[in-house]
Design a protein around this motif. Sequence first.
Motif, PDB file in Angstrom:
ATOM      1  N   VAL A  81       0.877  -1.178   0.000  1.00 58.82           N
ATOM      2  CA  VAL A  81       0.000   0.000   0.000  1.00 58.82           C
ATOM      3  C   VAL A  81       0.918   1.232   0.000  1.00 58.82           C
ATOM      4  N   ASP A  82       0.541   2.276  -0.751  1.00 59.16           N
ATOM      5  CA  ASP A  82       1.435   3.436  -0.898  1.00 59.16           C
ATOM      6  C   ASP A  82       1.640   4.176   0.420  1.00 59.16           C
ATOM      7  N   PHE A  83       2.829   4.727   0.558  1.00 55.11           N
ATOM      8  CA  PHE A  83       3.122   5.609   1.695  1.00 55.11           C
ATOM      9  C   PHE A  83       3.116   7.023   1.137  1.00 55.11           C
ATOM     10  N   PHE A  84       2.233   7.881   1.659  1.00 58.20           N
ATOM     11  CA  PHE A  84       2.205   9.267   1.209  1.00 58.20           C
ATOM     12  C   PHE A  84       3.232  10.036   2.022  1.00 58.20           C
ATOM     13  N   TYR A  85       4.323  10.420   1.353  1.00 56.53           N
ATOM     14  CA  TYR A  85       5.378  11.159   2.054  1.00 56.53           C
ATOM     15  C   TYR A  85       5.467  12.587   1.543  1.00 56.53           C
ATOM     16  N   ARG A  86       5.433  13.541   2.470  1.00 48.50           N
ATOM     17  CA  ARG A  86       5.840  14.918   2.238  1.00 48.50           C
ATOM     18  C   ARG A  86       6.525  15.355   3.528  1.00 48.50           C
ATOM     19  N   ASP A  87       7.407  16.320   3.407  1.00 47.18           N
ATOM     20  CA  ASP A  87       7.973  16.906   4.609  1.00 47.18           C
ATOM     21  C   ASP A  87       6.964  17.934   5.120  1.00 47.18           C
ATOM     22  N   PHE A  88       6.217  17.578   6.175  1.00 47.46           N
ATOM     23  CA  PHE A  88       5.170  18.470   6.705  1.00 47.46           C
ATOM     24  C   PHE A  88       5.763  19.542   7.634  1.00 47.46           C
ATOM     25  N   ARG A  89       7.047  19.436   7.948  1.00 42.09           N
ATOM     26  CA  ARG A  89       7.619  20.286   9.011  1.00 42.09           C
ATOM     27  C   ARG A  89       7.498  21.793   8.796  1.00 42.09           C
ATOM     28  N   PRO A  90       7.510  22.299   7.537  1.00 43.03           N
ATOM     29  CA  PRO A  90       7.340  23.751   7.391  1.00 43.03           C
ATOM     30  C   PRO A  90       6.059  24.278   8.045  1.00 43.03           C
ATOM     31  N   ASN A  91       5.069  23.413   8.273  1.00 41.50           N
ATOM     32  CA  ASN A  91       3.806  23.862   8.870  1.00 41.50           C
ATOM     33  C   ASN A  91       3.700  23.578  10.366  1.00 41.50           C
ATOM     34  N   PHE A  92       4.789  23.153  10.970  1.00 42.26           N
ATOM     35  CA  PHE A  92       4.714  22.822  12.403  1.00 42.26           C
ATOM     36  C   PHE A  92       4.244  24.020  13.230  1.00 42.26           C
ATOM     37  N   ARG A  93       4.877  25.173  13.009  1.00 38.20           N
ATOM     38  CA  ARG A  93       4.532  26.370  13.810  1.00 38.20           C
ATOM     39  C   ARG A  93       3.090  26.800  13.553  1.00 38.20           C
ATOM     40  N   LYS A  94       2.661  26.645  12.295  1.00 32.91           N
ATOM     41  CA  LYS A  94       1.280  27.015  11.963  1.00 32.91           C
ATOM     42  C   LYS A  94       0.299  26.137  12.766  1.00 32.91           C
ATOM     43  N   GLY A  95       0.606  24.846  12.850  1.00 29.95           N
ATOM     44  CA  GLY A  95      -0.251  23.935  13.611  1.00 29.95           C
ATOM     45  C   GLY A  95      -0.315  24.324  15.076  1.00 29.95           C
ATOM     46  N   GLN A  96       0.818  24.739  15.627  1.00 30.75           N
ATOM     47  CA  GLN A  96       0.854  25.162  17.031  1.00 30.75           C
ATOM     48  C   GLN A  96       0.043  26.451  17.222  1.00 30.75           C
ATOM     49  N   ALA A  97       0.214  27.378  16.267  1.00 30.26           N
ATOM     50  CA  ALA A  97      -0.489  28.663  16.380  1.00 30.26           C
ATOM     51  C   ALA A  97      -2.001  28.476  16.251  1.00 30.26           C
ATOM     52  N   LEU A  98      -2.408  27.637  15.299  1.00 28.87           N
ATOM     53  CA  LEU A  98      -3.841  27.368  15.135  1.00 28.87           C
ATOM     54  C   LEU A  98      -4.418  26.710  16.382  1.00 28.87           C
ATOM     55  N   SER A  99      -3.647  25.825  16.975  1.00 26.57           N
ATOM     56  CA  SER A  99      -4.104  25.133  18.192  1.00 26.57           C
ATOM     57  C   SER A  99      -4.325  26.140  19.311  1.00 26.57           C
ATOM     58  N   LYS A 100      -3.416  27.084  19.395  1.00 24.79           N
ATOM     59  CA  LYS A 100      -3.547  28.111  20.437  1.00 24.79           C
ATOM     60  C   LYS A 100      -4.842  28.903  20.214  1.00 24.79           C
ATOM     61  N   GLU A 101      -5.040  29.314  18.952  1.00 23.25           N
ATOM     62  CA  GLU A 101      -6.262  30.075  18.602  1.00 23.25           C
ATOM     63  C   GLU A 101      -7.527  29.294  18.912  1.00 23.25           C
ATOM     64  N   MET A 102      -7.490  27.990  18.627  1.00 19.22           N
ATOM     65  CA  MET A 102      -8.691  27.156  18.774  1.00 19.22           C
ATOM     66  C   MET A 102      -8.816  26.546  20.172  1.00 19.22           C
ATOM     67  N   ASN A 103      -7.874  26.911  21.030  1.00 17.62           N
ATOM     68  CA  ASN A 103      -7.870  26.374  22.391  1.00 17.62           C
ATOM     69  C   ASN A 103      -7.763  24.841  22.419  1.00 17.62           C
ATOM     70  N   ILE A 104      -6.880  24.328  21.561  1.00 14.39           N
ATOM     71  CA  ILE A 104      -6.608  22.889  21.504  1.00 14.39           C
ATOM     72  C   ILE A 104      -5.427  22.597  22.433  1.00 14.39           C
ATOM     73  N   TYR A 105      -5.544  21.556  23.188  1.00 13.74           N
ATOM     74  CA  TYR A 105      -4.477  21.184  24.136  1.00 13.74           C
ATOM     75  C   TYR A 105      -3.161  20.897  23.405  1.00 13.74           C
TER      76      TYR A 105
END
Length: 172
Positions: free
Chosen positions: A133-157
């Motif tokens: 079965v295929d492995f979908f690979y991309r380097d997602f790391r450029p969006n790490f900070r965005k994920g943290q910032a969105l979590s803060k905005e959305m009050n996600i733990y």
Amino acid sequence: MKLLLHTCCGPCFLGSWAYVSEFEVTNFFYNPNIQPEEEYRLRFENLKKAAKGKSVGILERPYNPQEHVDAISNDRSFPSRCISCYALRLEETAEQAKEMGFDAFSTTLLVSPYQLHGKLKDLGISLSEKFGVDFFYRDFRPNFRKGQALSKEMNIYRQRYCGCLLSKEAVQ
Ligand code: SF4
């Protein structure tokens, strides 16, 4: 494309989302590494909160931390334990993807600059060959900070440690 996305937590899901949102995504919450159980429940509830309003499925494997304890029992030192931990979670994801008829699998662990990115990539490729079965690979790391910032905005733990008790002790 139907993608089974191993998902470790809400913030990493939000950081990974831009890379996978064009697909038919099902989150696969298989994380027996997370201890204690209250922490596991907290991360799972916050993943559901992060995914709200997005067109995604969420599957959970019953929580059994002993699976992780057993998987790392041969060598609990870093980085061996982490490589065993990835193998446990990604092998199950690849196997389930194959059994349930997904086109590909991937993992939100690819967004974290704190994980062993090259090991995750190599493991995904070898599991793809093993299960067909295929492995979908991309380097997602450029969006790490965005994920943290969105979590803060959305009050996600946002957790302060990776998941296992060894990683919890390391930040105390
Ligand atoms: S530190 Fe994180 S990746 Fe490593 S064994 Fe613990 S939970 Fe798994």
